[in-house]
Design a protein around this motif. Sequence first.
Motif, PDB file in Angstrom:
ATOM      1  N   PHE A 114      47.420  39.791  40.100  1.00 39.56           N
ATOM      2  CA  PHE A 114      47.021  40.110  38.730  1.00 39.56           C
ATOM      3  C   PHE A 114      48.093  40.951  38.050  1.00 39.56           C
ATOM      4  O   PHE A 114      48.451  40.718  36.886  1.00 39.56           O
ATOM      5  CB  PHE A 114      45.686  40.847  38.740  1.00 39.56           C
ATOM      6  CG  PHE A 114      45.181  41.246  37.381  1.00 39.56           C
ATOM      7  CD1 PHE A 114      44.773  40.291  36.470  1.00 39.56           C
ATOM      8  CD2 PHE A 114      45.130  42.581  37.015  1.00 39.56           C
ATOM      9  CE1 PHE A 114      44.308  40.657  35.199  1.00 39.56           C
ATOM     10  CE2 PHE A 114      44.669  42.957  35.762  1.00 39.56           C
ATOM     11  CZ  PHE A 114      44.256  41.990  34.854  1.00 39.56           C
TER      12      PHE A 114
ATOM     13  N   ASN B 126      50.874  38.961  36.870  1.00 41.97           N
ATOM     14  CA  ASN B 126      50.483  37.946  35.881  1.00 41.97           C
ATOM     15  C   ASN B 126      50.420  36.544  36.478  1.00 41.97           C
ATOM     16  O   ASN B 126      50.600  35.546  35.778  1.00 41.97           O
ATOM     17  CB  ASN B 126      51.444  37.947  34.677  1.00 41.97           C
ATOM     18  CG  ASN B 126      51.432  39.265  33.934  1.00 41.97           C
ATOM     19  OD1 ASN B 126      50.383  39.846  33.694  1.00 41.97           O
ATOM     20  ND2 ASN B 126      52.614  39.766  33.600  1.00 41.97           N
TER      21      ASN B 126
ATOM     22  N   TYR C 141      47.805  34.456  37.594  1.00 42.34           N
ATOM     23  CA  TYR C 141      46.351  34.371  37.574  1.00 42.34           C
ATOM     24  C   TYR C 141      45.821  33.326  38.548  1.00 42.34           C
ATOM     25  O   TYR C 141      44.702  33.441  39.039  1.00 42.34           O
ATOM     26  CB  TYR C 141      45.867  34.073  36.155  1.00 42.34           C
ATOM     27  CG  TYR C 141      46.301  35.111  35.145  1.00 42.34           C
ATOM     28  CD1 TYR C 141      46.490  36.446  35.512  1.00 42.34           C
ATOM     29  CD2 TYR C 141      46.539  34.759  33.822  1.00 42.34           C
ATOM     30  CE1 TYR C 141      46.887  37.394  34.592  1.00 42.34           C
ATOM     31  CE2 TYR C 141      46.944  35.713  32.890  1.00 42.34           C
ATOM     32  CZ  TYR C 141      47.115  37.026  33.286  1.00 42.34           C
ATOM     33  OH  TYR C 141      47.510  37.959  32.379  1.00 42.34           O
TER      34      TYR C 141
ATOM     35  N   SER D  48      45.780  34.968  42.000  1.00 38.73           N
ATOM     36  CA  SER D  48      44.794  36.041  41.959  1.00 38.73           C
ATOM     37  C   SER D  48      43.381  35.471  42.055  1.00 38.73           C
ATOM     38  O   SER D  48      42.541  35.963  42.820  1.00 38.73           O
ATOM     39  CB  SER D  48      44.959  36.856  40.671  1.00 38.73           C
ATOM     40  OG  SER D  48      44.095  37.965  40.661  1.00 38.73           O
ATOM     41  N   THR D  49      43.115  34.419  41.291  1.00 40.15           N
ATOM     42  CA  THR D  49      41.806  33.776  41.327  1.00 40.15           C
ATOM     43  C   THR D  49      41.500  33.220  42.710  1.00 40.15           C
ATOM     44  O   THR D  49      40.383  33.348  43.224  1.00 40.15           O
ATOM     45  CB  THR D  49      41.744  32.642  40.287  1.00 40.15           C
ATOM     46  OG1 THR D  49      42.017  33.168  38.995  1.00 40.15           O
ATOM     47  CG2 THR D  49      40.374  31.975  40.282  1.00 40.15           C
TER      48      THR D  49
ATOM     49  N   LEU E   6      37.608  39.572  38.565  1.00 39.04           N
ATOM     50  CA  LEU E   6      37.516  38.187  38.122  1.00 39.04           C
ATOM     51  C   LEU E   6      37.214  38.116  36.625  1.00 39.04           C
ATOM     52  O   LEU E   6      37.747  37.258  35.903  1.00 39.04           O
ATOM     53  CB  LEU E   6      36.429  37.469  38.924  1.00 39.04           C
ATOM     54  CG  LEU E   6      36.505  35.948  39.042  1.00 39.04           C
ATOM     55  CD1 LEU E   6      37.892  35.480  39.469  1.00 39.04           C
ATOM     56  CD2 LEU E   6      35.464  35.451  40.016  1.00 39.04           C
TER      57      LEU E   6
ATOM     58  N   ARG F  21      38.126  40.401  34.447  1.00 41.12           N
ATOM     59  CA  ARG F  21      39.383  40.775  33.775  1.00 41.12           C
ATOM     60  C   ARG F  21      40.362  39.605  33.773  1.00 41.12           C
ATOM     61  O   ARG F  21      41.090  39.392  32.792  1.00 41.12           O
ATOM     62  CB  ARG F  21      40.015  41.987  34.475  1.00 41.12           C
ATOM     63  CG  ARG F  21      39.332  43.288  34.189  1.00 41.12           C
ATOM     64  CD  ARG F  21      39.609  43.780  32.760  1.00 41.12           C
ATOM     65  NE  ARG F  21      41.024  44.126  32.602  1.00 41.12           N
ATOM     66  CZ  ARG F  21      41.891  43.449  31.857  1.00 41.12           C
ATOM     67  NH1 ARG F  21      41.512  42.377  31.184  1.00 41.12           N
ATOM     68  NH2 ARG F  21      43.140  43.836  31.773  1.00 41.12           N
ATOM     69  N   LEU F  22      40.361  38.828  34.844  1.00 42.76           N
ATOM     70  CA  LEU F  22      41.213  37.645  34.893  1.00 42.76           C
ATOM     71  C   LEU F  22      40.819  36.646  33.814  1.00 42.76           C
ATOM     72  O   LEU F  22      41.674  36.055  33.153  1.00 42.76           O
ATOM     73  CB  LEU F  22      41.107  36.984  36.269  1.00 42.76           C
ATOM     74  CG  LEU F  22      42.062  37.479  37.353  1.00 42.76           C
ATOM     75  CD1 LEU F  22      41.600  36.980  38.719  1.00 42.76           C
ATOM     76  CD2 LEU F  22      43.480  37.014  37.063  1.00 42.76           C
TER      77      LEU F  22
ATOM     78  N   ALA G 263      43.322  35.536  30.903  1.00 45.84           N
ATOM     79  CA  ALA G 263      43.703  34.132  30.764  1.00 45.84           C
ATOM     80  C   ALA G 263      43.464  33.640  29.349  1.00 45.84           C
ATOM     81  O   ALA G 263      44.272  32.897  28.786  1.00 45.84           O
ATOM     82  CB  ALA G 263      42.919  33.282  31.762  1.00 45.84           C
TER      83      ALA G 263
END
Length: 270
Positions: free
Chosen positions: A202, A205, A207, A210-211, A237, A239-240, A244
Amino acid sequence: MRDLGTVIKELRKEKHFTQKELAAGVCAQSMLSAIENNIYVPNSNLLVNLANKLMVNLDEVSLATNFPVSSKYNFNDKVDDLCNNHQYHELLQFLLQDKIFNNLKTDLQIQAYYYYLGTAQLQTSALFEAIQSFELSLAGIKNQRPNTLGRLAYMSMGYIYALQGQKKLAEKNINMAFKHWDEFSYEENQNVLYYLAALIYFKLNDYQNSTAYLADGIEFIAKHNSHYMLANCYFLLARLAQAAHNDNERLEPNRRKDLFTELYSEDAFE
């Protein structure tokens, strides 16, 4: 997602909020009640607002169980208290006392001491010193299968490199943290490794990765019938999902695409 409402309820009680207090300025109390009873799944914005109201700092993590730094219970209790309350300046000063260092008797105590010293230095922005401390924490287990404490140290160094934008070094430490992962005995503190890997990506950057780590982490936590770190995973999640959308980033198109729709009742940003 059956556990989302449960973990929000547990966190609310831990923070000593009533439903009315937590809902104020965020949503209707009836909606919060529906969330906590797993009747309604909040969207990402609502979940982030709840996290903010609960004063959840995604960059601060308390371990499920702290590691002993001494045979003296009062020393260990002090570390527990300072870590759990995120009092890192006080933790740093406490660990730098001669009486603490002079009471390190075992390899595990030395490893734990330097891990907590590195954590205190990281949280007080002494990043160079933190790397040195984490390296010292790992010194006794080089060329061995890392224990849970070692995995946490690797992941903490990965986080520092992510803050510095050094993606290759960050990923190298993530890989070290998961080395021989299928040969471990489960400890609840291992839940945090997936979360930290996701937080690292995250910060970079990235994503998609991270996901993926969050999805795997939620599955890992559920598999071991634990709630530890679930709230952090759900909040990150959310915040992701926001990032996005805000940054016009493309989410992973196939295997993970429907995750945000499932979790937040929102379509993934194409």
